[in-house]
Design a protein around this motif. Sequence first.
Motif, PDB file in Angstrom:
ATOM      1  N   VAL A 141      89.694  69.470  78.177  1.00 15.17           N
ATOM      2  CA  VAL A 141      88.413  69.377  79.427  1.00 15.17           C
ATOM      3  C   VAL A 141      87.884  70.843  79.294  1.00 15.17           C
ATOM      4  CG1 VAL A 141      87.777  68.892  81.514  1.00 15.17           C
ATOM      5  CG2 VAL A 141      89.886  67.875  80.670  1.00 15.17           C
ATOM      6  N   PHE A 144      85.995  71.352  76.153  1.00 15.91           N
ATOM      7  CA  PHE A 144      84.824  70.834  76.022  1.00 15.91           C
ATOM      8  C   PHE A 144      83.757  71.462  76.798  1.00 15.91           C
ATOM      9  CE2 PHE A 144      82.307  67.168  77.946  1.00 15.91           C
ATOM     10  CZ  PHE A 144      81.689  66.922  76.993  1.00 15.91           C
ATOM     11  N   VAL A 145      84.056  71.722  77.923  1.00 13.98           N
ATOM     12  CA  VAL A 145      83.143  72.226  79.042  1.00 13.98           C
ATOM     13  C   VAL A 145      82.545  73.429  78.469  1.00 13.98           C
ATOM     14  CG1 VAL A 145      82.636  73.269  81.411  1.00 13.98           C
ATOM     15  CG2 VAL A 145      83.899  71.083  81.119  1.00 13.98           C
ATOM     16  N   ILE A 152      74.606  74.090  74.745  1.00 12.64           N
ATOM     17  CA  ILE A 152      73.364  73.470  75.165  1.00 12.64           C
ATOM     18  C   ILE A 152      72.283  74.642  75.358  1.00 12.64           C
ATOM     19  CG2 ILE A 152      72.145  72.586  77.171  1.00 12.64           C
ATOM     20  CD1 ILE A 152      74.604  70.980  77.521  1.00 12.64           C
ATOM     21  N   TYR A 175      70.403  70.339  67.648  1.00 15.27           N
ATOM     22  CA  TYR A 175      70.794  69.600  68.917  1.00 15.27           C
ATOM     23  C   TYR A 175      71.517  68.178  68.378  1.00 15.27           C
ATOM     24  CZ  TYR A 175      70.427  66.601  72.620  1.00 15.27           C
ATOM     25  OH  TYR A 175      70.456  65.685  73.745  1.00 15.27           O
ATOM     26  N   VAL A 179      75.173  67.430  69.213  1.00 17.58           N
ATOM     27  CA  VAL A 179      75.851  66.525  70.074  1.00 17.58           C
ATOM     28  C   VAL A 179      76.520  65.212  69.378  1.00 17.58           C
ATOM     29  CG1 VAL A 179      74.190  66.942  71.973  1.00 17.58           C
ATOM     30  CG2 VAL A 179      73.650  65.304  70.357  1.00 17.58           C
ATOM     31  N   ALA A 183      80.306  64.378  70.258  1.00 15.39           N
ATOM     32  CA  ALA A 183      80.912  63.041  70.435  1.00 15.39           C
ATOM     33  C   ALA A 183      81.840  62.466  69.816  1.00 15.39           C
ATOM     34  CB  ALA A 183      79.422  62.062  70.247  1.00 15.39           C
ATOM     35  N   LEU A 186      84.701  64.058  71.099  1.00 19.97           N
ATOM     36  CA  LEU A 186      85.146  63.671  72.114  1.00 19.97           C
ATOM     37  C   LEU A 186      86.144  62.502  71.839  1.00 19.97           C
ATOM     38  CD1 LEU A 186      82.243  64.168  74.799  1.00 19.97           C
ATOM     39  CD2 LEU A 186      84.658  65.098  74.876  1.00 19.97           C
TER      40      LEU A 186
ATOM     41  N   LEU D  38      79.242  58.267  73.556  1.00 26.64           N
ATOM     42  CA  LEU D  38      79.881  59.232  74.788  1.00 26.64           C
ATOM     43  C   LEU D  38      80.740  57.849  75.709  1.00 26.64           C
ATOM     44  CD1 LEU D  38      77.473  61.712  75.425  1.00 26.64           C
ATOM     45  CD2 LEU D  38      79.543  61.918  74.155  1.00 26.64           C
ATOM     46  N   PHE D  60      88.301  63.814  83.037  1.00 27.85           N
ATOM     47  CA  PHE D  60      87.573  63.998  81.849  1.00 27.85           C
ATOM     48  C   PHE D  60      86.432  63.157  81.719  1.00 27.85           C
ATOM     49  CE2 PHE D  60      89.040  65.331  77.092  1.00 27.85           C
ATOM     50  CZ  PHE D  60      87.636  65.745  77.077  1.00 27.85           C
ATOM     51  N   TYR D  63      83.432  64.836  83.903  1.00 32.49           N
ATOM     52  CA  TYR D  63      82.856  65.789  83.067  1.00 32.49           C
ATOM     53  C   TYR D  63      81.915  65.329  82.121  1.00 32.49           C
ATOM     54  CZ  TYR D  63      85.478  69.636  85.126  1.00 32.49           C
ATOM     55  OH  TYR D  63      86.004  70.364  86.213  1.00 32.49           O
ATOM     56  N   ILE D  64      82.472  64.437  81.389  1.00 33.30           N
ATOM     57  CA  ILE D  64      81.733  63.861  80.131  1.00 33.30           C
ATOM     58  C   ILE D  64      80.401  63.396  80.515  1.00 33.30           C
ATOM     59  CG2 ILE D  64      81.415  62.244  78.199  1.00 33.30           C
ATOM     60  CD1 ILE D  64      84.288  62.757  77.802  1.00 33.30           C
ATOM     61  N   ILE D  67      78.095  66.057  81.993  1.00 35.60           N
ATOM     62  CA  ILE D  67      77.358  66.835  80.668  1.00 35.60           C
ATOM     63  C   ILE D  67      76.530  66.292  79.980  1.00 35.60           C
ATOM     64  CG2 ILE D  67      77.964  68.486  78.749  1.00 35.60           C
ATOM     65  CD1 ILE D  67      80.440  69.213  80.146  1.00 35.60           C
ATOM     66  N   ALA D  70      73.136  66.199  81.102  1.00 34.50           N
ATOM     67  CA  ALA D  70      72.696  67.579  81.000  1.00 34.50           C
ATOM     68  C   ALA D  70      71.945  67.571  79.343  1.00 34.50           C
ATOM     69  CB  ALA D  70      73.456  68.772  81.057  1.00 34.50           C
ATOM     70  N   GLU D  71      72.690  67.039  78.556  1.00 31.38           N
ATOM     71  CA  GLU D  71      72.489  66.940  77.109  1.00 31.38           C
ATOM     72  C   GLU D  71      71.175  66.266  77.127  1.00 31.38           C
ATOM     73  OE1 GLU D  71      76.623  67.443  74.445  1.00 31.38           O
ATOM     74  OE2 GLU D  71      75.708  65.525  74.899  1.00 31.38           O
ATOM     75  N   VAL D  72      71.289  65.073  77.534  1.00 36.00           N
ATOM     76  CA  VAL D  72      70.313  64.077  77.115  1.00 36.00           C
ATOM     77  C   VAL D  72      68.924  64.715  77.725  1.00 36.00           C
ATOM     78  CG1 VAL D  72      69.221  61.912  77.851  1.00 36.00           C
ATOM     79  CG2 VAL D  72      71.576  62.133  77.403  1.00 36.00           C
TER      80      VAL D  72
END
Lengths: 505, 535, 789, 99
Positions: A141, A144-145, A152, A175, A179, A183, A186, D38, D60, D63-64, D67, D70-72
Amino acid sequence: MLSSILAQVPWQSPTIDYHAIAPEIVLAGGICLIILVDLFVSESRKWITATLTGFVMLAALVPVLTLAVSDADVRTMFDGRYVVDEFALTLKALFLVAGYVVVLLSQNHVEEGDYYQGEYYTLLLTSVTGMVMMASSRDLVSIFVALEFLSIPAYMLAAWRKRDRKSNEAGVKYYLLGVFASAVMLYGMSLLYGVTGSTLLSEIGSKLTVEGQFGGVEALAITFVIIGFAFKVSAVPFHSWAPDTYEGAPTPVTAFLSVASKAAGFVALVTLIYVGFPQAKDVWQPFIWVMAAVTMTVGNLLALRQTNIVRMLAYSSISQGGFILMPLAVAGTGDAAGPALQAVIVYLLVYAAMNLGMFAVVIAASRTTRSGEISSFGGLFSYAPALGVLMTIFLASLAGIPPLGGWIAKFSAFRAVLEAGNGWAYAIAVIGAINSVVAFGYYGNIMREVWMKPAPNGETSAVRTPSSLVAALSITVAGTLLFGILPGTIMRFGDLVDLTGAFGG
Amino acid sequence: MDVLRDQNWVLSVGTFLPLVGVLVMLFIPKAEEELSKLVALVTAVATLGVGVYTLTQFDFDQADKLQFFADAEWIKVISSNYTIGLDGMSLPLYFLSMVVTVLVMVYSWNHIPSPGNPKAFLILMLILQTGMAGTFIAQDLILFFVFFEVVLLPMYFMIGVWGGEQRQYASLKFFLYTMFGSALMLVAFIALFFKVRGALPEGVEASFSIPQLAEYGGLLGRSAQIWIFGGMFVGFAVKVPMFPFHTWLPDAHTQAPTQGSVILAAILLKLGTYGFVRIAIPILPEAAKEWAPWIGLLSVIGIIYGALGCLAQTDMKRLIAFSSVAHMGFVMLGISTLTPMGFNAAIFGMVAHGLITGMLFFVAGSVKERYHTLEIARLGGMLKQMPKLGWILGFCAMASLGLPGLAGFWGEFPAILSAYSPAVGLSEEVFRTFMVIAALGTVFAAAYLLWLFQRTAFGEPKPEFAGGDHGHDHGHGHGAHGDDGHDDDLHDVNIFEWIAWTPFLIAIVVFGVYPQLMFKVIDPAVQVALKAFGG
Amino acid sequence: MLAAEATAEIHASTGWFLENAWVIPIIPAVAFVLIIFFGKKMPMKGSEFGVASMLASLVLAVGAAWQWIQRVDGVSHAAHSAVEEGAHHAAPFVGPIIREWTWWQSGGFEFGIGQHIDGLALTLLVVVAFISSLVQIYSLEYLRGDRRYTHFFAALTLFSAGMLCMVLAPNMVQLILGWEIMGLCSFMLIGHWWEEEANSRAALKAFFTVRVGDMGLLIGTGILFFSANNWTQANLGVSGFNISGLSAWAMSGDASQSALTWGAVALFVACIGKSGQFPLHTWLPDAMAGPTPVSSLLHSSTMVVAGVFLVGRLYPVFWEGMKIGDTNINFIVLIGGITIVIAALLAFVQHDIKKVLAYSTVSQLGYMMLGLGAGAWLPAIFHIFTHAFFKACLFLAAGSVSHSGSHHSFDMKKDMGGLAKKMPITATTWIISTLALAGVFPLAGFFSKDEIIDNVGHNGYTAFMIVGLSGAFLTAAYMTRATYLTFFGEARGAAAGEHHDEHDAHAAHVDHGAHDTHGAHDAHGDHGDHGPHESPKLITIPLIILAALALVAGLANATPFGSNWENFKKYVEPSSEYVMVESAVASGPGESIVVPAAEEGAKKEGCAVVAPEEGMACYFPTVSHAKFKWSKAALSLFIVAVGLVSSWLFCVQYYTRRNRRLVGLTERNTVLRGGYKLLWNKYYLDALYEKVIVRAVAYPIARAAYWFNQNVLDGIVNAAGKISRRVAGWVYRNIDQRVVDGAVNGSGAAARGTGGALRPVQSGKVNQYGALLFAAAAIGALILVIINT
Amino acid sequence: MLTAQFLLLGAVLFCIGVYGVLARKNAVMVLMSIELILNSVNLNLLAFSVRHGSVDGNTFALYIIAIAAAEVGVGLAMVLLIYRNRRTIALDDLSEMKG
C-alpha cells in the motif's frame, strides 16, 4: 460482516517516531508554505517560491543527516510498513539533493518561459516528497501511495508548457502509459495479496519462501508488479514513453524525470526484490536479466541515431538504466546480493550527479544555441570553453571513462555481476562490456561536435551562465569528479546488510 | 614480497605534478599563449627533474625489487589500494615518458598545429603525461586500469582537434578500439580477482595488488587462466597494436599532429606491451604458455604484414606508422618466448622504438611543415635542400632498420635470438620458424626504410620545390650551404627542433653503443617477473 | 699448471701493442666523430683527421704484428728445444691475445667486446690499415673540390673503423657490429653522388643484397650460440658467441652435427652476400657507381673480404659443418667454383674498366672461397693478402686514368687507348698489377693463387682444380684485353683529347655506368684543353707503393723456396695442437702455453681427426699442405702464359682489323718479309682461330652468361622486389583496408543500421506503446508462469 | 464463499479494460478503460481480504479508489488541455514525436 472483521481487530493507535519521519513532515510543511507564499507574492517576485523550494529541500536534508548520525540505525513504524534505515536515508538524501539541483536548473528556465511558478515548485516538491516516502515504504500500500504521490505531479510537470503541443503530448503519453502501467501493477499486487494474505513485504517474503512449487499466480503477480516499476525506470520494452516525454517536457523536468523518478523506480524495485520476494528469484532473475540486456542494447542502438540532444539523452538514460538493472539480474545468485545492492546504489548516486550535470550543461548551452539539435552545439568549446570542458567531463563520465564517476559505477556493476560468477553472469557482463563501448559512439559524437566542429552560423559570443546554473554545475561536477577519484566516499553507502538479510547472506 | 619503501613520495609527486601545472594553466587567459607555453614547459621540466631525482635515488643493485613503494587505502570496499612502486622493468619507460613530454613541449614552442589554442593543447599533454607515468608505476590492477584509461581522452582530442583531414574518423576509431579492449580487460581483471580470492590460502586478504596476484595467480585452474588471459590479451593487444587489431594505428598516426604521433609511438603503444610483461604473463603463467605460440604467430604476421604495408605506402607518415606495427611485432615476439632474454629484448625494444619512431615522426612533422605534403612521390632531394634534416632522417632510418651500434638493433637482434630457444614447454620448431620469418622481417625493414630514404632524401629536388638554382649547382648543396633560403619554407633544422631532437639522437647512439646501461636495470626485474617459468 | 708430466711449460711473450690492439678501430672511430663535428672548419676539410687516424692505426697494427712475430718465434723456439725435433709434427700452439670486457648482459647471457688477436686478425689489420691509408691519401687529390669532400672522408674513415672492428672481434656480436657498420658506410659511399638515380639505386641495391645475406648471419649466430653456449660455458667459461669458444666447440666431438651444418650454411649465406659470391654478386659491379677510391677500398681489402674472413675466422665450424675434411663437394667449394668462372666470363664483355675489375674481384673472391672450401686455408688467406695489393693498385690506376687520362670517363672503348705513353707511371703500375693478378711468377698472385689451385687438387678436388686453372686462363685473358684497350692501341675519344660536353659525358655514364663525371668537375673542368697527362704525385705515389708490393708481397709466403720462406704458414696459420683449456682462455701478459708431450696417439693425427680428450681443446683443424712441385706450377704458369699471349694477339688482330693496322704492319715489316711469312701465316692461323674459336666460343657463352646475369639473376632480384611491392599493395588495399578495417567499420554501420531498424517501434502512438507494454508483460508473465509451474 | 467467481469477474473486467486501453482511440474512453482495470483490482482485493479475513485488502481498495479519483482528475485536465490546443482528443493525432 465487514464490521465483524473490524471487530476482531482491536484498535491501538500506532506509535510514531517523529524524528524518523521528520523529512517528510518538513516537506509537507514546505508544500503548504509555498502554496501560501504563492498566493501572496506579486508576479514579479515569484522567484521567491523557487528559493523557498530550494531551502525546503535543504531543510529536509537536515533531519536526514541527524538520522544518519543517530545511533539507532533502523527505525521501524506501523509494524514494519515504514522503515527508516541507512538504505532509506541514503536515497532520501539523493532525492533531496537531486531535487535541489533540479530547482536550480528550473529557476531561470521557468522564469523566462511563461510558467506558473508557484504551482510548478509545489508539484516538484510534492513529487520529491513521494520519492522520499518511497525510500521508506515496505508495504504494497505505502509503495503504491508513494508511487502515485511522485507520479501524478510528474505527469503535470511534463505537460507544464501549456501552449506547447509537444509538451501536452508528452504529458498525455506519460500519463496514460503511467496509469496503465500502475493499473497492471495493481492487478499484480492484488494477486500477490491474494496468495500471501498480506500487503507487508516482509511477510510476503516469508510466505513466498518455498522454492520450486510456484503457482502460476505468483509468477503472474510478481511479473506484473515488477512491470509497474520497470515502467518507471523505463526499461525496454516498457520505455516507449520516455523518449517522447523527455523531448516534449521542459528540460529541467526531463532532468528530474530521468534522474529522480527513475531512481525512485529502482528504489521500489530493490525493496520489492530484496524484501518482498527474495526467494522467488527463479521468477524475477531471468525476467530482469532479459530486461537488462535488452534495455542497454536497444537504448544504445537507438541513441546512435538521434539528432536531438535531449532525445539522445533519453535513450542514453534508458541504456544506463539497463546497466543499473544488470547487477539485479543476478542479485539472487551466490553471495552477489550485497555487491549487487551496493552497485545499484552507487550507480544511482553517480548517475544522478553526472546526468543532472549533463542536463545542466545542455540547459546552459542552449541558452545561446536556442536549439536541441546536437549539431547546434558545434564549436561550443571554441566560444564557451568552460561549458565545453564540463560537457566533456559529464559525457566521459557517462561513457564510464576513469577517473570520472561513471567508471566506478560501471565497475561496481561489473564487479557485482562477476561476483555471482555463473554463466548468465558472464554473459551479461560481456554484453555490458560491449555496450559500454557502443555507448561511446554517441557520447563521443557530441564531444566531437563540441571540440572538432566549427560553430554553426558563426555564433561565438561568450555565453553568460546564470548563477543558479553555475551552482548546479559545480555541485554536479564536484560529485562526478569526487566519486570517480575517491570512490571510497560513496562505496561505503553501498554496503547495507539489513536489506540483504532475506537472502540469508 | 620485499620492497623498498623509503622516499615513497617521489613517485606520486612525479606523477601528479603535471596536474598541478594544469590547474595553474586553467587560470591563464587563453590569449596569453606564451605564458601558458612557459608554464607547461616549466611543469614538464620540473616533472623531469623529479624523474631525474628518482633516477639518482633508484637503487640499481636492487632493481629487481619494487622501490619507492607506497601503499595507501583507496577503495576499501573493493579491496583496491593506491599501490605504486618502480622496478627495473618500469623505470626506463617511466623516465622515457617524462623525457618525451619535455621534448615534445619544446618542439611545441613554435609548432602548435592548427587550430592553435596552445593552452588546451598543452593541458591535454600534461594530463597525458600523468596518465602515462601513472600506468608505469601502478602496482594495483584497478589503479593501473584507471591510468591506462586516463590517457585515452587527451589523445582522442589531440588527434580529433589538432589532427589532419580525416581526424574525426581516426580519433573515434582510436577511441572505440581502445575502449573495446579495455572493457574486456576490466572484466578480465575483476574475474581474475574473484578467481584468485577463491584460491587464496587462509589468512591472506584478497586484493588487486599486482605483486600479490603474481604470487598466487598460479593457483588458478588452467581453463580459468586461459579465459582471463584472453580478456587481458584483447585489451593489451589492441594497444600494442598486434596484427588483427592494428588498423586504428595507421589512421591515428597519420592524422595525429606531430606531437601526438610522437607520444603515441614513444609511450602509448608501450602501455600494451608493458601490460603483457607486468600483468598478464607474470600473473597467469599457465595461460601464458598456452597463448605464447599464438602471440608469437601474430607477432611474426605483424612483422611481415607491417613491412608489406610499409612497402605499399605512398605517404611518409603512414609508412612510419606501419613500421610501428612491424617493430612492435619484434617486441611481442620477444615477449612470446617467455625467456628473460626475450623480455629484456622486448623492453629494450620498447624504449628503442619509442626513441627511434618518435624521432621519425618528428622528422615527418618537420617535412610536412616545410613541404606541406608527405607524398613520397612529391618529395626528393631533401639532402640537397636541407642536408641536416635529410641526414637525420637517414640516421633514424638506419637506426630503425636495426643497425648494430644504434639502439634499434638491441631490441631486434636478441628478440630474434631468443626465439631460437623459447621457454621450457614451448615448441622449439614453431619458434624457430618464427625466428626465420622475423629475420626475413629485418630484410624487409631495410627495404622499405632505405627505399623511403632514397626516394625522399636522394636525387634532385622535385621542380615544384626546387627553389632558385638548387637544381644543378654542385658547388653548394653540401653542409651548411644547403639551406641558403631560396624558399622560405625550406629552411633546415631550426633551434627548437635541435633542442627537442638532440637528446633523442644522443640516446639512440648511447644505448646502441652501450646497451648495458638499460639491460642491467631491466634484467633483474625480468628475472623476477619470469620466475614462474624457471628463468 | 695442471699439465701432464710429459709436458713442458713455455713462456709466451706479449707486448703493449698486442695487449692494446683493441685501440686500432677506436682511433678511426674517434676520427669519424671529429670529422663530423669539426671537419668543415678544418683547413683540409677534415681529411687530415682521416689520414692521420689511418696512419696511426697502421702503426699500431704493424707494431702488434711485430710483437706477434716475436711471440711465435719465442714459443716455437722454446717448443723445439723442449720437445725434440720430429716428434713434433705441427707448429706449437700460440694462444691468441684475447681480451674481452662485458659489453652488456641480458637474461643471464654475457655479451663481450674486446679483441681476439692472432695471425689472421693481424694480417687483415695490417692490410686494411695500410690500404685504407693509401686510399685516403689518394683521395686527397682525387676528390679535391668535391661538394661532399668532408662527408666522404667521414664515411671512409668510419668504414675502415668498421672493418678493423670486425677483424679483431672476439665474438660474433662485435663481428656483426663491424659487419653492419661496413654495410652502412658502403651505402653512404656508393651513393656518394646521390643526385643521380642510378647511384642511389646502386647504393640501395648493395645494402639490400648484403642485408639479405645478413639474415643468414643473424640466424647462424643464433643457432651456433644456443647450441654451443652450454658447452663453452662449461668447458671454457665463455659464452656461445665467443669465437675461440665456438671453434673449440666445433672441434670437440660433442657438437651436434645438424646445428653445425645449419649454422655453417646460414653463416655462409651471409658470406655469399657480403663477398659477392654467385648468385648474390650482382650488387658488386653496380657498386662501381661509387667514387673510384671507394671501389678500390671496398673491393680490394675490406668489404668484400669480410665474407671470406668470416669463413676463415670460424673455420672449424665450417670445417665440421660442411665436412670439408673428407673430399666431398661441399657448398663452399661449389659456390666458389661457379663464381670464378661466371665472373671471369662476364669480365670479357665489359666496356667499363671498373666493371672489368669488379668482375675480376668477384672471381678472385671465388678463388678464396674455393680454397677455404677445399681445405686450403692458408693459401686462401694468403690470397686475401696479396690480392689486396694488386687489386687496390688496379682500381687506383683505373681511377688515375679517368682522372687525368680520359676526362672522367671509364669507357675503355670510347675514351681510352694508347694511354701508356701519356701516363707511363699509371701504365707501369697497372701492368705490374695485371701480371700479379694473372699469377705470373714471381709476382704476388702466383704464390697465392697457384697455391690455392695446387692445394685444391691436392685435397682431392680435381674437378675444381681444373676450374681454377681455366679461371687462371680467363683471368689472364680478360686482364690483357683491358690493358690493351686502355693503354695500347691508339687513343680514342677523350684519351685523344676530344672534349666531351657535359651531355656526352652524361650519356656515357648512363650507358656504361661510369659515374665519376660529377666528381671533380669544378676543379678539373679544364682537362679537355691539354688532353691526357700523368696524374699528380698524391695519386701516383700510392700507385707505385702498391705496385711494388704487388711485385714482392708474394715472397711473404713463397712456398717454392722452401719452408723458411713460409712465413704465413708459421705466423698466421693457427696450430692444430691440443691445448690445455686454461691456456686458451686466459691470455694475460706472459701466460704459459702448454706443449703436450711427444708421444700421444691422438696427437699424431692432430685435431679434427680424433676428438680431444677431457681438459684439452682444439682450435683449428689439421689442414694438409700440398708439397710444392715445379711441375704443377709450370702447368699453371703455362696456362697463364697462353691466356696472356692469346688474348693479346686476339686484341691486336681484333682491333687492328678494325683500324686497318694490318696494312701498316706489313709496310713496317718489309725488311724481314721472308722470315715473317711464317709468322704471318701463323698469325693467319691464329687470326683464324681467334675469329672462329675465340669469338665463337667466348662471345656467345659470355654473352649468355651476362644475359643470364642481367636478366635472370638481376631479374629475379628485381622481380622479387616488384612482386613483393605488388603483393604489398594488394594486401594493403584488400586485406587491411577492406577486411580487417572493414570488419570494424562494418560493425559500426551495422549498429547504426539496427538502431534505424528499431526506430519504427517508436511510432509515437500511445495505443501502440500500450500494446507493446502489455504484450511484453503478458508474454513475460506467460513464459515465467510456464517455467515455474 | 464464491472467491473464484469474484476473481473471474475481476479477470474479465481487467481484460476488457486492457482491450479498451489498447483499442480505443478516444482519450476519454481510454481513461474509462483504465478505471475498469482499477475496479477489477478492487474487486480482487475485496474478495481476497474476505478470504483471508484481514482488512488489508479493504484498506488497499480504499486507497486505490481515492487515488484513482485524483488520477482521473489530472487525466481529464490534460485531455482538456489537448482539446484546447488541437481541437481533438484522438490519441493517434498525438504523434508529433517519434523515432
